[in-house]
Design a protein around this motif. Structure first.
Motif, PDB file in Angstrom:
ATOM      1  N   GLY A 251      47.448  32.859  28.640  1.00  0.00           N
ATOM      2  CA  GLY A 251      47.196  33.696  27.466  1.00  0.00           C
ATOM      3  C   GLY A 251      47.150  35.170  27.770  1.00  0.00           C
ATOM      4  O   GLY A 251      46.718  35.967  26.947  1.00  0.00           O
ATOM      5  N   ILE A 252      47.573  35.566  28.964  1.00  0.00           N
ATOM      6  CA  ILE A 252      47.545  36.970  29.347  1.00  0.00           C
ATOM      7  C   ILE A 252      48.754  37.681  28.751  1.00  0.00           C
ATOM      8  O   ILE A 252      49.893  37.282  28.973  1.00  0.00           O
ATOM      9  CB  ILE A 252      47.537  37.135  30.881  1.00  0.00           C
ATOM     10  CG1 ILE A 252      46.262  36.496  31.448  1.00  0.00           C
ATOM     11  CG2 ILE A 252      47.642  38.590  31.273  1.00  0.00           C
ATOM     12  CD1 ILE A 252      46.238  36.461  32.963  1.00  0.00           C
TER      13      ILE A 252
ATOM     14  N   SER B 234      40.855  34.491  19.826  1.00  0.00           N
ATOM     15  CA  SER B 234      41.715  35.084  18.804  1.00  0.00           C
ATOM     16  C   SER B 234      41.176  34.836  17.397  1.00  0.00           C
ATOM     17  O   SER B 234      41.219  35.734  16.543  1.00  0.00           O
ATOM     18  CB  SER B 234      43.138  34.523  18.924  1.00  0.00           C
ATOM     19  OG  SER B 234      43.144  33.111  18.785  1.00  0.00           O
ATOM     20  N   VAL B 235      40.644  33.637  17.152  1.00  0.00           N
ATOM     21  CA  VAL B 235      40.069  33.336  15.841  1.00  0.00           C
ATOM     22  C   VAL B 235      38.765  34.101  15.646  1.00  0.00           C
ATOM     23  O   VAL B 235      38.505  34.679  14.582  1.00  0.00           O
ATOM     24  CB  VAL B 235      39.828  31.816  15.690  1.00  0.00           C
ATOM     25  CG1 VAL B 235      39.169  31.508  14.350  1.00  0.00           C
ATOM     26  CG2 VAL B 235      41.138  31.058  15.828  1.00  0.00           C
ATOM     27  N   PHE B 236      37.944  34.108  16.689  1.00  0.00           N
ATOM     28  CA  PHE B 236      36.679  34.855  16.646  1.00  0.00           C
ATOM     29  C   PHE B 236      36.924  36.327  16.330  1.00  0.00           C
ATOM     30  O   PHE B 236      36.214  36.928  15.519  1.00  0.00           O
ATOM     31  CB  PHE B 236      35.982  34.684  18.001  1.00  0.00           C
ATOM     32  CG  PHE B 236      34.966  35.735  18.333  1.00  0.00           C
ATOM     33  CD1 PHE B 236      33.741  35.782  17.699  1.00  0.00           C
ATOM     34  CD2 PHE B 236      35.238  36.687  19.314  1.00  0.00           C
ATOM     35  CE1 PHE B 236      32.802  36.752  18.023  1.00  0.00           C
ATOM     36  CE2 PHE B 236      34.310  37.650  19.644  1.00  0.00           C
ATOM     37  CZ  PHE B 236      33.089  37.682  18.988  1.00  0.00           C
ATOM     38  N   GLU B 237      37.954  36.921  16.917  1.00  0.00           N
ATOM     39  CA  GLU B 237      38.272  38.324  16.682  1.00  0.00           C
ATOM     40  C   GLU B 237      38.678  38.557  15.223  1.00  0.00           C
ATOM     41  O   GLU B 237      38.280  39.556  14.611  1.00  0.00           O
ATOM     42  CB  GLU B 237      39.396  38.764  17.617  1.00  0.00           C
ATOM     43  CG  GLU B 237      39.720  40.238  17.555  1.00  0.00           C
ATOM     44  CD  GLU B 237      40.855  40.602  18.494  1.00  0.00           C
ATOM     45  OE1 GLU B 237      40.560  41.058  19.619  1.00  0.00           O
ATOM     46  OE2 GLU B 237      42.028  40.412  18.126  1.00  0.00           O
ATOM     47  N   LYS B 238      39.446  37.637  14.664  1.00  0.00           N
ATOM     48  CA  LYS B 238      39.876  37.770  13.264  1.00  0.00           C
ATOM     49  C   LYS B 238      38.690  37.664  12.309  1.00  0.00           C
ATOM     50  O   LYS B 238      38.595  38.418  11.330  1.00  0.00           O
ATOM     51  CB  LYS B 238      40.922  36.711  12.934  1.00  0.00           C
ATOM     52  CG  LYS B 238      42.284  36.939  13.583  1.00  0.00           C
ATOM     53  CD  LYS B 238      43.266  35.851  13.204  1.00  0.00           C
ATOM     54  CE  LYS B 238      44.669  36.135  13.757  1.00  0.00           C
ATOM     55  NZ  LYS B 238      44.714  36.113  15.217  1.00  0.00           N
TER      56      LYS B 238
ATOM     57  N   GLY C 299      43.296  39.007  27.063  1.00  0.00           N
ATOM     58  CA  GLY C 299      44.485  38.988  27.910  1.00  0.00           C
ATOM     59  C   GLY C 299      44.834  40.340  28.478  1.00  0.00           C
ATOM     60  O   GLY C 299      45.881  40.518  29.090  1.00  0.00           O
ATOM     61  N   TRP C 300      43.957  41.331  28.274  1.00  0.00           N
ATOM     62  CA  TRP C 300      44.164  42.667  28.828  1.00  0.00           C
ATOM     63  C   TRP C 300      43.464  42.692  30.189  1.00  0.00           C
ATOM     64  O   TRP C 300      42.258  42.944  30.269  1.00  0.00           O
ATOM     65  CB  TRP C 300      43.575  43.730  27.910  1.00  0.00           C
ATOM     66  CG  TRP C 300      44.171  43.756  26.530  1.00  0.00           C
ATOM     67  CD1 TRP C 300      45.164  42.960  26.032  1.00  0.00           C
ATOM     68  CD2 TRP C 300      43.807  44.621  25.452  1.00  0.00           C
ATOM     69  NE1 TRP C 300      45.445  43.277  24.720  1.00  0.00           N
ATOM     70  CE2 TRP C 300      44.621  44.289  24.338  1.00  0.00           C
ATOM     71  CE3 TRP C 300      42.872  45.645  25.310  1.00  0.00           C
ATOM     72  CZ2 TRP C 300      44.522  44.945  23.108  1.00  0.00           C
ATOM     73  CZ3 TRP C 300      42.765  46.298  24.097  1.00  0.00           C
ATOM     74  CH2 TRP C 300      43.590  45.960  23.004  1.00  0.00           C
TER      75      TRP C 300
END
Length: 423
Positions: free
Chosen positions: A9-10, A148-152, A219-220
């Motif tokens: 996922g990076i 990704s869902v948590f961020e949204k 992924g950063w």
């Protein structure tokens, strides 16, 4: 631009500028809770725009701290806890008890704060029902969803709180010349402690150190992301600054103008909703409660996710497994243990109240975390622990020293206040 990712996922390439919605937004949203809203509201009602400059300085200092945590992570590929371990045993002996006690008491206070606006919107339901419900909701959303869902979800909550509070400030019609005058540093009579609280308290504590973990989840993970990280962090805290300044506008133009005194605790926001009902009507009052809930619940989600990542890394390293072991990462067993720790034991405090001993321990450890972060970033970012090109410049070191001194001063005051209150 390629949006290809690796198997882990990076992300291989930095995104275009317009796509940068990242961990900075999460850490900023998590850091602005009910306590920050109340402190700026009360400061505005007491001193008008006289302490606006302190808010601006506070935002700048938080940008420096979070950038430092992010830069260490990207420059070394290590977590902040791995960095702390290189400084000796004392950071581990401090952080271990802190994260356990902090989580126990914060879990209760976060659930109670999030329940307040819901109880005001639906007065027929007991507040503890909402408190337990928000804790369970935070637990389930973090347990079953990836970053990704948590961020949204966090982005939606940020949108709600931002539109509501900034919109309210616009309706209140701020005095722009007075705001500009408030950017000139001065200390109105009786404002020293408020100044320290605004400059040092707005925008989070332990969750600032979680930034590096969210970078990894995003992924950063390499130095090539450094510029993106800095944009992400700066823009997120600019939004935080606009948000808290909007609360100061409301305190100045609405609360002070109404001639009322609001509660210094989280219930002060309920007092404000009643003032808004009288001044602008029930729609605005209820809209504010929705924004209040969004701000409080975003903090619940951020802590349930970010601090659980920190605990998993801490416990995995102390167990000799290292940061890359599956048990030390998101959705590993240590991560999930801490989610449960934040959710279920604190429910007892909602029913029994806060035991004095725990409150004192929380006050001792909590008041010292921000200087701990600032002080540890100095050796981490000035020595062989990071490549030379990513070490601090003189202005960053100056800002970190100022931050450490400010937080020590504020921490000592908070510690003494807590002790005197319960002893």
């Amino acid at each position: 631009m390629s949006e290809e990712t690796t198997e882990r996922g990076i992300e291989l390439e930095p995104p275009k500028k317009w796509k940068i919605i990242g961990p900075g937004l999460v850490v900023a949203a998590t850091g602005v809770g009910a306590a920050d809203m109340v402190s700026t509201l009360v400061a505005g009602s007491k001193f008008g725009y006289g302490l606006l400059w302190a808010l601006v300085i506070g935002v700048i200092l938080k940008i420096v701290l979070v950038e430092g945590a992010g830069r260490y992570s990207l420059a070394t590929g290590k977590t902040i806890f791995e960095g702390w371990r290189t400084l000796g045993r004392w950071p581990v002996w401090y952080f271990g008890p802190y994260i356990i006690i902090w989580g126990f008491i914060y879990g209760a206070s976060a659930m109670a704060s999030t329940a307040l606006p819901l109880a005001a919107l639906f007065p027929g339901v007991p507040q503890n029902v909402f408190a337990i419900g928000t804790g369970l909701a935070g637990c389930l959303l973090v347990w079953f969803n990836r970053y990704s869902v948590f961020e949204k979800i966090t982005a939606v909550l940020v949108g709600l709180m931002f539109i509501t509070i900034v919109g309210l400030a616009i309706i209140a019609v701020p005095d722009v010349p007075a705001m500009l005058a408030g950017l000139i540093p001065r200390l109105p009579t009786g404002s020293v402690l408020y100044t320290l609280a605004l400059a040092g308290g707005v925008g989070g504590t332990i969750t600032l150190a979680a930034y590096g973990y969210w970078l990894r989840e995003k992924g950063w993970v390499k130095p090539g992301w450094m510029r993106v990280m800095r944009i992400d962090n700066t823009m997120a805290y600019v939004m935080t600054g606009i948000f808290v300044i909007s609360m100061m506008v409301v305190g100045t133009e609405v609360v002070a103008a109404a001639g009322v005194t609001i509660d210094a605790g989280d219930k002060g926001l309920i007092d404000l909703s009643e003032v808004l009902n009288e001044k602008y009507g029930t729609f605005i009052g209820k809209a504010f409660l929705v924004g209040f809930f969004a701000a409080a619940f975003s903090s619940v989600l951020g802590v349930w996710h970010g601090v659980s990542l920190m605990f998993a890394d801490f416990w995995g390293n102390t167990r000799g497994k290292g940061s890359e072991h599956k048990d030390s990462q998101a959705h590993g067993k240590y991560f999930r243990f801490y989610i449960l720790w934040l959710t279920f034991p604190p429910m007892l405090l909602l029913l029994l109240g806060k035991p004095i001993g725990l409150v004192l321990a929380y006050g001792v450890l909590g008041s010292l975390f921000m200087p701990f972060l600032a002080i540890t970033l100095l050796p981490l970012l000035n020595t062989h622990r990071v490549p030379k090109e990513w070490r601090n410049r003189w202005h960053t070191n100056t800002a970190l020293v100022i931050t450490a001194v400010l937080f020590i001063w504020l921490g000592i005051y908070q510690l003494v206040t807590t002790i005197l209150k319960y002893v």
